[in-house]
Scaffold this active site. Structure first.
Site, mmCIF file in Angstrom:
data_model
loop_
_atom_site.group_PDB
_atom_site.id
_atom_site.type_symbol
_atom_site.label_atom_id
_atom_site.label_comp_id
_atom_site.label_asym_id
_atom_site.label_seq_id
_atom_site.Cartn_x
_atom_site.Cartn_y
_atom_site.Cartn_z
ATOM 1 N N ASP A 30 0.900 -1.258 -0.184
ATOM 2 C CA ASP A 30 0.080 0.008 -0.046
ATOM 3 C C ASP A 30 0.864 1.053 -0.017
ATOM 4 O O ASP A 30 2.266 0.967 -0.266
ATOM 5 C CB ASP A 30 -0.980 -0.089 1.319
ATOM 6 C CG ASP A 30 -0.180 0.125 2.504
ATOM 7 O OD1 ASP A 30 0.905 0.307 2.600
ATOM 8 O OD2 ASP A 30 -0.945 -0.470 3.589
ATOM 9 N N LEU A 31 0.370 2.466 0.198
ATOM 10 C CA LEU A 31 1.038 3.475 0.148
ATOM 11 C C LEU A 31 2.360 3.829 1.329
ATOM 12 O O LEU A 31 3.143 4.446 1.052
ATOM 13 C CB LEU A 31 0.100 4.855 0.329
ATOM 14 C CG LEU A 31 -0.865 5.112 -0.682
ATOM 15 C CD1 LEU A 31 -1.595 6.230 -0.910
ATOM 16 C CD2 LEU A 31 0.017 5.438 -2.263
#
Length: 159
Positions: A30-31
């Site tokens: 994810d980020l």
């Protein structure tokens, strides 16, 4: 002069365990650089598929011949610590139970950046049932039961 690509290196059996190596890539995260939760299931699926292939269980032939296919019917997973971008992972799979139409496989994912005895990140247990082309449970081929039993008991894997 054309260089040949390096050989594909699958997982391997180490006693009763199947070991499968993976690396965390950007697309897995994810980020924040943490592996997205569903991707642990992908690592486990790849390891199970590799284990079956090495044991001589030809899933594709069974599907193409109209015998049937595996389906996950039960799954439990416990996330202990996050995997991160660029981590080296080891998926360890162990056959726990063999039945006429199903198999239960325990799996764990370890971070192994520096050692094969790395930190356990995830524990899981999967029940896979063999289904007919119409989706009904059916007995898996007898030689598959023998192969799973050999793996579970640490016998020579009949390939």
């Amino acid at each position: 002069m054309v260089n040949a690509p390096p050989p594909f290196v699958p997982g391997a059996f180490v006693g009763i365990e199947h070991h499968y190596r993976a690396r965390v890539y950007f697309e897995d995260t994810d980020l924040s650089g943490i592996v997205y939760h569903a991707n642990y299931l992908r690592y486990m699926e790849r390891a199970r598929s590799d284990m079956l292939r090495l044991a001589g269980i030809d899933q594709r032939a069974a599907m193409e011949d109209g015998e049937g296919a595996w389906a996950v019917t039960d799954l439990s997973i416990k996330y202990r610590s996050p995997a991160k971008l660029d981590d080296d992972l080891l998926v360890v799979s162990t056959v726990e139970v063999v039945r006429g139409a199903s198999v239960i496989i325990a799996q764990r994912i370890l971070r192994t950046n520096d050692t094969l005895s790395g930190e356990t990140l995830t524990d899981g247990r999967v029940t896979a049932a063999f289904l007919s082309p119409t989706g009904r449970p059916r007995r898996q081929p007898a030689d598959w039961v023998q192969r799973f039993t050999a793996i579970m008991n640490g016998d020579n894997i009949p390939c």
